[in-house]
Write a protein that holds these residues in place. Structure first.
Motif, PDB file in Angstrom:
ATOM      1  N   SER A 110       0.835  -1.209   0.000  1.00  0.00           N
ATOM      2  CA  SER A 110       0.000   0.000   0.000  1.00  0.00           C
ATOM      3  C   SER A 110       0.868   1.256   0.000  1.00  0.00           C
ATOM      4  N   SER A 111       1.968   1.223   0.762  1.00  0.00           N
ATOM      5  CA  SER A 111       2.875   2.373   0.770  1.00  0.00           C
ATOM      6  C   SER A 111       3.535   2.541  -0.592  1.00  0.00           C
ATOM      7  N   MET A 112       3.825   1.415  -1.261  1.00  0.00           N
ATOM      8  CA  MET A 112       4.401   1.494  -2.604  1.00  0.00           C
ATOM      9  C   MET A 112       3.399   2.096  -3.592  1.00  0.00           C
ATOM     10  N   ALA A 113       2.130   1.707  -3.473  1.00  0.00           N
ATOM     11  CA  ALA A 113       1.094   2.280  -4.338  1.00  0.00           C
ATOM     12  C   ALA A 113       1.011   3.788  -4.139  1.00  0.00           C
ATOM     13  N   VAL A 151       9.900   0.990  -3.991  1.00  0.00           N
ATOM     14  CA  VAL A 151       9.780  -0.394  -3.507  1.00  0.00           C
ATOM     15  C   VAL A 151      10.641  -0.608  -2.264  1.00  0.00           C
ATOM     16  N   LEU A 152      11.876  -0.121  -2.306  1.00  0.00           N
ATOM     17  CA  LEU A 152      12.775  -0.289  -1.161  1.00  0.00           C
ATOM     18  C   LEU A 152      12.269   0.468   0.065  1.00  0.00           C
ATOM     19  N   ARG A 153      11.703   1.654  -0.154  1.00  0.00           N
ATOM     20  CA  ARG A 153      11.164   2.423   0.968  1.00  0.00           C
ATOM     21  C   ARG A 153      10.073   1.640   1.689  1.00  0.00           C
ATOM     22  N   GLY A 154       9.124   1.088   0.934  1.00  0.00           N
ATOM     23  CA  GLY A 154       8.052   0.322   1.544  1.00  0.00           C
ATOM     24  C   GLY A 154       8.550  -0.948   2.216  1.00  0.00           C
ATOM     25  N   ALA A 155       9.473  -1.651   1.537  1.00  0.00           N
ATOM     26  CA  ALA A 155       9.979  -2.913   2.081  1.00  0.00           C
ATOM     27  C   ALA A 155      10.781  -2.692   3.362  1.00  0.00           C
ATOM     28  N   VAL A 156      11.604  -1.641   3.392  1.00  0.00           N
ATOM     29  CA  VAL A 156      12.488  -1.407   4.538  1.00  0.00           C
ATOM     30  C   VAL A 156      11.722  -0.814   5.719  1.00  0.00           C
ATOM     31  N   LEU A 157      10.920   0.213   5.478  1.00  0.00           N
ATOM     32  CA  LEU A 157      10.226   0.871   6.583  1.00  0.00           C
ATOM     33  C   LEU A 157       9.209  -0.044   7.262  1.00  0.00           C
ATOM     34  N   PHE A 158       8.574  -0.922   6.488  1.00  0.00           N
ATOM     35  CA  PHE A 158       7.597  -1.831   7.084  1.00  0.00           C
ATOM     36  C   PHE A 158       8.204  -3.183   7.451  1.00  0.00           C
ATOM     37  N   ALA A 205       3.800   5.601   8.882  1.00  0.00           N
ATOM     38  CA  ALA A 205       2.631   6.050   8.118  1.00  0.00           C
ATOM     39  C   ALA A 205       2.833   7.469   7.602  1.00  0.00           C
ATOM     40  N   PHE A 206       3.445   8.334   8.433  1.00  0.00           N
ATOM     41  CA  PHE A 206       3.696   9.707   7.986  1.00  0.00           C
ATOM     42  C   PHE A 206       4.773   9.746   6.912  1.00  0.00           C
ATOM     43  N   LEU A 207       5.839   8.947   7.069  1.00  0.00           N
ATOM     44  CA  LEU A 207       6.942   8.958   6.114  1.00  0.00           C
ATOM     45  C   LEU A 207       6.566   8.332   4.777  1.00  0.00           C
ATOM     46  N   THR A 208       5.443   7.653   4.719  1.00  0.00           N
ATOM     47  CA  THR A 208       4.994   7.059   3.454  1.00  0.00           C
ATOM     48  C   THR A 208       3.765   7.812   2.944  1.00  0.00           C
TER      49      THR A 208
END
Length: 314
Positions: A110-113, A151-158, A205-208
């Motif tokens: 969802s963050s990637m979307a 993709v990396l942002r969502g995978a790493v942060l979550f 949630a804020f950073l994404t």
């Protein structure tokens, strides 16, 4: 005894109850849910096929459409099979590890979307505010880099989310008042201090989604500023027309997402069945509507779709 204690603190399975208060209507609710899911699959797969097979559509805007469609497919497919199994066959149990995996995929994808929607906003900003440099700024290498970064942002942060939950003791109950595994729904079952985990969840949630939404608003402020400086009304309407599908995607994607996020954390007066129903809409409706929005409001995709449709009738 140690095995018993571990089972009490860390259940092997969770029990999904579906939509609280509407259990008797599950079979009827499943009909539109299944229909929407089928439309989402058909629409996104068609969009991916159309863009892949037409070299004229290998442009930044359409490539970001592909990324968003792929994310939408994963999001709804991660949740819907188990949801339909729950509604049709009363298959309420979900393995602990499977639950954590489902939770991670739903939140991270969802963050990637959200990031791909931001990328489309950046594409529109460059196309309208810096039209002569559009092709030199958004090269294939840059597009690939943006997609990989999202993709990396969502995978790493979550990434820490499953471990933050796995290390918690669940001694209260293993019953989840939801149709799928969700981070805050699981946090509420823990019998330990979860303040740090809740703060981390809010930060992520804020950073994404939160930061993405702010940047999208900023980009459209700049876009509108540039559009209304154009000399002719026709040019202004044409420029705004290129943003129409993207604005619809923003409204469709962010409205239920923010409602679900806020009610889970602050909406104590919102009835549980309303919150759970909106949470499911968030997973199902955007993946269904996005291909329709792009197909109807994007001329090249619409023409290509009609071309394929006419050839199939021959």
């Amino acid at each position: 005894m140690s095995s018993l204690n571990w089972t009490n603190l860390h259940p092997a399975t969770f029990i999904l109850i579906g939509i609280p208060g509407l259990e008797t209507l599950h079979i009827w609710i499943s009909i539109p849910f299944c229909f929407v899911y089928m439309l989402a699959l058909l629409g996104n797969l068609s969009l991916l096929f159309i863009i892949k097979t037409d070299p004229r559509l290998h442009e930044p805007m359409y490539l970001f459409f592909c990324m968003l469609s792929a994310a939408d497919l994963i999001i709804c497919t991660t949740a819907m099979p188990k949801l339909l199994s729950l509604f049709w066959f009363k298959d309420r149990e979900i393995n602990f590890e499977a639950c954590l995996t489902q939770m991670y995929l739903i939140h991270s994808i969802s963050s990637m979307a959200s990031g791909f929607i931001l990328a489309m906003a950046f594409d529109r900003y460059v196309a309208i505010c810096k039209p002569l440099r559009h092709s030199t700024i958004l090269t294939y290498k840059v597009i690939g880099g943006i997609g990989l970064a999202i993709v990396l942002r969502g995978a790493v942060l979550f990434g820490p989310h499953p471990f933050l939950l796995k290390w918690l003791p669940f001694c209260r109950t293993n019953i989840i008042s939801h149709t799928y595994c969700e981070y805050m729904a699981l946090i509420k079952l823990a019998c330990a201090t979860t303040k740090i985990r809740r703060i981390y969840s809010l930060m992520v949630a804020f950073l994404t989604g939160g930061l993405d939404f702010i940047l999208i608003i900023c980009s459209y402020v700049l876009i509108l500023y540039a559009v209304f400086r154009l000399p002719s009304k026709a040019a202004r309407l044409k420029a705004l027309g290129t943003c129409g599908s993207h604005v619809c995607a923003i409204l469709v994607g962010y409205t239920p997402a923010f409602f679900s996020f806020l009610t889970h954390r602050f909406g104590r007066r919102v009835p549980p069945h309303v919150h759970i129903f909106v949470a499911n809409i968030y997973l199902l409706v955007p993946p269904m509507l996005n291909p329709m929005i792009y197909g109807m409001m994007t001329k090249r995709i619409r023409e290509r779709f009609l071309q394929i449709l006419s050839l199939s009738k021959l």
